[in-house]
Enzyme design. Structure first.
Site, short mmCIF file in Angstrom:
data_model
loop_
_atom_site.label_atom_id
_atom_site.label_comp_id
_atom_site.label_asym_id
_atom_site.label_seq_id
_atom_site.Cartn_x
_atom_site.Cartn_y
_atom_site.Cartn_z
N PRO A 1 -12.63 -8.86 -23.57
CA PRO A 1 -13.03 -9.75 -22.40
C PRO A 1 -14.67 -9.56 -22.24
O PRO A 1 -15.53 -11.20 -21.70
CB PRO A 1 -12.67 -9.28 -21.54
CG PRO A 1 -11.93 -7.95 -21.15
CD PRO A 1 -11.58 -8.28 -22.88
N GLU B 1 -8.60 -0.25 -20.99
CA GLU B 1 -10.26 -0.45 -20.43
C GLU B 1 -10.84 -1.25 -21.73
O GLU B 1 -12.70 -1.33 -21.62
CB GLU B 1 -10.93 0.06 -19.67
CG GLU B 1 -10.26 0.54 -18.48
CD GLU B 1 -9.80 -0.59 -17.47
OE1 GLU B 1 -10.76 -1.58 -17.19
OE2 GLU B 1 -8.10 -1.08 -17.23
N ARG C 1 -3.65 -22.53 -40.24
CA ARG C 1 -3.15 -23.85 -40.07
C ARG C 1 -5.46 -24.92 -40.96
O ARG C 1 -4.80 -25.42 -41.35
CB ARG C 1 -3.74 -24.28 -38.83
CG ARG C 1 -2.11 -24.17 -37.53
CD ARG C 1 -3.02 -24.85 -36.13
NE ARG C 1 -3.14 -26.22 -36.18
CZ ARG C 1 -1.96 -26.90 -36.35
NH1 ARG C 1 -0.69 -26.47 -36.01
NH2 ARG C 1 -1.91 -28.61 -36.04
N ASP D 1 -7.29 -35.91 -40.37
CA ASP D 1 -8.65 -37.00 -40.57
C ASP D 1 -8.36 -37.95 -39.64
O ASP D 1 -8.54 -38.91 -40.10
CB ASP D 1 -8.11 -37.08 -41.96
CG ASP D 1 -6.74 -37.24 -42.67
OD1 ASP D 1 -6.14 -38.29 -41.82
OD2 ASP D 1 -6.47 -37.17 -43.45
C1 9D3 Z 1 -11.81 -4.35 -14.76
C2 9D3 Z 1 -12.24 -5.25 -15.96
N1 9D3 Z 1 -11.46 -5.88 -17.03
C3 9D3 Z 1 -12.26 -6.44 -18.05
C4 9D3 Z 1 -12.58 -7.78 -17.16
C5 9D3 Z 1 -10.99 -4.61 -17.45
C6 9D3 Z 1 -10.51 -5.24 -18.36
C7 9D3 Z 1 -8.91 -6.20 -18.33
C8 9D3 Z 1 -8.37 -6.57 -19.94
C9 9D3 Z 1 -10.84 -4.64 -19.73
C10 9D3 Z 1 -9.64 -5.42 -20.57
C11 9D3 Z 1 -8.46 -5.99 -20.62
C12 9D3 Z 1 -7.30 -6.65 -21.85
N2 9D3 Z 1 -8.30 -7.69 -21.94
C13 9D3 Z 1 -8.15 -8.06 -23.73
O1 9D3 Z 1 -8.30 -6.19 -24.34
C14 9D3 Z 1 -8.42 -9.77 -24.25
C15 9D3 Z 1 -8.49 -10.14 -23.40
C16 9D3 Z 1 -9.08 -10.97 -22.40
O2 9D3 Z 1 -8.50 -9.95 -21.62
N3 9D3 Z 1 -9.41 -12.26 -21.84
C17 9D3 Z 1 -10.11 -13.03 -22.75
N4 9D3 Z 1 -9.77 -12.60 -24.18
C18 9D3 Z 1 -9.11 -11.27 -24.56
S1 9D3 Z 1 -9.54 -11.09 -26.33
C19 9D3 Z 1 -9.03 -9.24 -25.52
#
Ligand code: 9D3
Length: 268
Positions: free
Chosen positions: A107, A134, A172, A187
């Site tokens: 995230p 996390e 793709r 295209d």
């Molecule tokens: C407590 C705060 N959170 C962070 C925003 C905790 C948290 C939420 C979700 C920690 C890890 C995750 C798992 N998410 C992913 O691994 C992830 C992700 C996403 O949650 N949103 C957008 N893109 C991605 S890419 C990997």
């Protein structure tokens, strides 16, 4: 001597067919492998255009319980991915694919764009690291990770779906991955714009008829209408995209017409 077949393949695609190798480090390899079970990506894998390898940190544990999570220093709720199994999984991938970039999906990553995927696909390979819990120890990010990517501002449970999105989008872009019908669309004029509306049978859906211009067979009119709709919808729904796109004089004229028609129907 070249065969007629290889000549025609060269001519049709305009470039040599290359193979892409993708490695994914994940606690859920069966989940990620599903991306090659269907559709465009499935066909690319069958044709040998895409090679997908999954690496499970759980296979690199030494303890009786095969532990893959660990507690955060400083306390608090939530767990992190355990360092040593990850480190060993990364080492095993790197031994097989030493020059690939390692992309951590999280995230906190850079907001994913088509350009990033196209640049990565052009390199022919990538290693995706999927976070769970996390996330991972910051020192692994500093020392092992080349890039960190995010799908956007919403919460999903781990990096696997993000890796699958990237694999789909990158596949793709491989020469030969799309069928003729699918790639013909690419295209068209519409790069950087939203798509125009589409219609199929029946001609009358519960009293709502297909726009007349699409029924009269005049392809200059049809193309102009489609481009005008694409411009108008982008203007209405994604002004940010329009701002980043240079319109030529003809496109600006079509958009001005669309806006004028929109303002006229809104006043009534
Ligand atoms: C407590 C705060 N959170 C962070 C925003 C905790 C948290 C939420 C979700 C920690 C890890 C995750 C798992 N998410 C992913 O691994 C992830 C992700 C996403 O949650 N949103 C957008 N893109 C991605 S890419 C990997």
């Amino acid at each position: 001597m070249k065969s007629i077949l290889s000549e025609s393949v060269w001519w049709l695609t305009g470039c040599p067919i290359i193979k892409m190798r993708i490695d994914v480090i994940t606690l859920f390899p069966q989940f990620v492998q599903q991306v090659i079970s269907c559709g465009v990506v499935g066909r690319a894998a069958e044709q040998g255009l895409l090679e997908l390898h999954c690496w499970n940190p759980r296979e690199y544990t030494a303890d009786r319980h095969r532990t893959v999570d660990d507690r955060p220093y400083g306390g608090g709720p939530g767990m992190l991915m355990k360092v040593e199994p990850l480190q060993d999984a990364i080492g095993a991938v790197r031994a097989k694919n030493p020059n690939a970039r390692l992309v951590y999906l999280s995230p906190q990553g850079r907001l994913l764009k088509q350009r990033m995927l196209a640049d990565q696909a052009a390199l022919g390979t990538v290693i995706f690291l999927c976070g769970r819990y996390e996330g991972i120890d910051e020192r692994l990010i500093e020392q092992e990770v080349d890039e960190e990517w995010s799908l956007g501002d919403y919460v999903i449970s781990g990096g696997e779906l993000a890796a699958m999105v990237c694999i789909d989008a990158m596949t793709r872009l491989l020469p030969g991955a799309l069928g003729d019908d699918e790639s013909a669309q690419q295209d068209s004029f519409s790069e950087g714009l939203l798509d125009c509306p589409h219609y199929t049978r029946p001609e009358d859906y519960r009293g709502d008829c297909v726009p007349a211009v699409l029924m009269n067979g005049n392809h200059r009119d049809i193309n102009a209408w489609r481009e005008k709709q694409a411009l108008g919808r982008t203007w209405q729904r994604r002004p940010d995209l329009l701002e980043a796109t240079r319109l030529d004089d003809r496109q600006q004229e079509l958009l001005d017409e669309y806006i004028a028609e929109f303002e006229r129907t809104r006043k009534r």
